[in-house]
Design an enzyme around this catalytic site. Structure first.
Site, short mmCIF file in Angstrom:
data_model
loop_
_atom_site.label_atom_id
_atom_site.label_comp_id
_atom_site.label_asym_id
_atom_site.label_seq_id
_atom_site.Cartn_x
_atom_site.Cartn_y
_atom_site.Cartn_z
N LYS A 35 0.85 -1.20 0.00
CA LYS A 35 0.00 0.00 0.00
C LYS A 35 0.88 1.25 0.00
O LYS A 35 2.09 1.16 0.25
CB LYS A 35 -0.91 -0.01 1.23
CG LYS A 35 -0.16 0.06 2.56
CD LYS A 35 -1.09 -0.16 3.75
CE LYS A 35 -0.30 -0.16 5.05
NZ LYS A 35 -1.13 -0.57 6.20
N TYR A 258 17.28 28.93 8.98
CA TYR A 258 16.07 29.64 9.41
C TYR A 258 15.97 29.65 10.93
O TYR A 258 16.25 28.65 11.59
CB TYR A 258 14.83 28.94 8.88
CG TYR A 258 14.52 29.21 7.43
CD1 TYR A 258 14.30 30.51 6.98
CD2 TYR A 258 14.43 28.16 6.53
CE1 TYR A 258 13.99 30.75 5.64
CE2 TYR A 258 14.12 28.39 5.20
CZ TYR A 258 13.90 29.69 4.76
OH TYR A 258 13.60 29.92 3.46
C1 LIG Z 1 -0.30 -1.70 6.74
C2 LIG Z 1 -0.86 -2.96 7.28
C3 LIG Z 1 -0.02 -4.04 7.58
C4 LIG Z 1 1.49 -3.97 7.49
O1 LIG Z 1 1.98 -3.40 8.69
P1 LIG Z 1 3.56 -3.24 8.95
O2 LIG Z 1 3.62 -2.71 10.33
O3 LIG Z 1 4.07 -2.27 7.94
O4 LIG Z 1 4.16 -4.58 8.80
C5 LIG Z 1 -0.61 -5.22 7.98
N1 LIG Z 1 -1.95 -5.32 8.10
C6 LIG Z 1 -2.79 -4.30 7.85
C7 LIG Z 1 -4.25 -4.47 8.00
C8 LIG Z 1 -2.27 -3.08 7.43
O5 LIG Z 1 -3.10 -2.07 7.19
#
Ligand SMILES: *Cc1c(COP(=O)(O)O)cnc(C)c1O
Length: 363
Positions: A35, A258
């Site tokens: 994702k 800054y």
């Molecule tokens: C993003 C996600 C993961 C992966 O989590 P990580 O901590 O990056 O391993 C697993 N399950 C669900 C439902 C997620 O949304």
């Protein structure tokens, strides 16, 4: 020559990390979570690199899934949050996407839809809220939901799913409580189950069940912030690097950047690097945040600007304009950098902006 900032993506390392996840959770299948553009690494190239070996890919929305299908990705794809609107259901069927159901409303919508589609086949992951209180059916709603779903011949497979609130904190009792709720449901319903994100996969072997869902570990970053828990057998999926574009000398008492928040306590050489918060380098990185130069760390000095940062060259008398600097990657873990930015590697990787060119190693 263009701006020297680039993110080198190590597809071979990502493949290695996926194999490590499979090895750690031996006996379980693994959804590679890609994702958010594969946490900033590029969903299509990462999915292509994994397509041959992966059990399934995980994305947050149908748009992310369709991008992969359009690129020719054949692997099963799981929509981790299911559908947001019933309009998505025909596409979901057409593209063979696996669907999380996380609410009673969604189950009703699915029933209505499949009523008119007798010959389709759908795989469903039923999400249970075992304690995180974000998405999912309560444990008491599960029985009714499963009875309804098991009545539908269009549902080809059912998996029980839940997500941990605190798997990255080994001292937290909450993970054991969530595990107990889910193991009881599995004992009652005899269905395959999926619980583990990277932290649970690495630290809670009791959670492995039939499907694990590694995300951050695929990219070689740690889900744990404590240094002693950082897994050693992962390889960096990304090296973010740039060059020194200018060097100047400041006297004791002179400030840099800054807000004049960093003030030199002696005669100091300062290097300016081409990276800033508009690239995703966090503005709240504190003074002293490491970068990697000539085989050792150098320290951020002064506030992060939109397109540039400044570093203290006290320990690097040989540094010259044009020298390469690693911001995170193979030599300096993104987890270490995140610690100095009061954040987690997830935000640094997924927050890298479009302005940063991604370059891909030979896959
Ligand atoms: C993003 C996600 C993961 C992966 O989590 P990580 O901590 O990056 O391993 C697993 N399950 C669900 C439902 C997620 O949304």
């Amino acid at each position: 020559m263009s701006r020297p900032l680039k993110a080198q993506i190590h597809l071979q390392a990502i493949r290695h990390n996926y194999a490590q996840a499979r090895r750690q959770a031996s006996g379980a299948c693994a959804v590679a979570v890609v994702k958010a553009d594969a946490y900033g690494h590029g969903a299509v190239p990462v999915a292509k690199a994994l397509d041959q070996d992966v059990d399934a890919l995980g994305v947050a929305s149908i748009d992310e899934a369709l991008e992969l299908r359009a690129a020719g990705i054949q692997s099963p794809i799981l929509l981790l949050e299911g559908f947001f609107h019933v309009d998505e259901l025909p596409l979901l069927v057409q593209h063979g996407l696996w669907c999380v159901l996380h609410s009673v409303e969604q189950i009703g919508q699915l029933e209505q839809f499949v009523l008119r589609q007798p010959s389709i086949s759908l795989r469903v992951w039923l999400k249970v809220d075992s304690g995180m209180h974000r998405l999912g059916l309560t444990p008491t709603e599960v029985a009714d939901a499963l009875v309804r779903l098991q009545r539908l011949p269009q549902i080809a497979a059912l998996v029980l799913m839940s997500h941990f609130a605190c798997a990255d904190e080994p001292q937290q009792p909450k993970t054991a409580e969530q595990l107990q709720i889910m193991h009881a449901l599995q004992a009652q319903w005899q269905l395959p189950m999926s619980l583990s994100n990277s932290a649970a996969l690495l630290h809670w072997p009791q959670s492995h069940a039939q499907w694990v869902r590694p995300g951050i570990m695929l990219y070689g970053a740690s889900p744990f912030m404590q240094p002693e828990l950082v897994p050693s057998d992962l390889q960096a999926g990304m090296t973010l690097s740039t060059e020194i574009i200018a060097i100047r000398e400041v006297e004791a008492g002179e400030s840099v950047g800054y807000g004049a928040t960093w003030v030199s306590d002696r005669h100091t050489r300062i290097a300016t690097l081409a990276v800033g918060y508009a690239d995703g380098y966090p503005r709240h990185a504190r003074n002293g945040t490491p970068v990697w130069l000539h085989g050792r760390p150098a320290e951020l000095a002064g506030r992060v600007s939109m397109d540039m940062i400044t570093i203290d060259l006290s320990a690097h008398p040989q540094a010259r304009v044009g020298d390469q600097v690693e911001l995170w990657g193979e030599n300096l873990t993104v987890t270490e950098v995140a610690r100095d930015c009061m954040t987690i590697p997830y935000t640094l990787l997924s927050g890298l902006t479009r302005r940063v060119p991604r370059c891909y190693d030979e896959g």
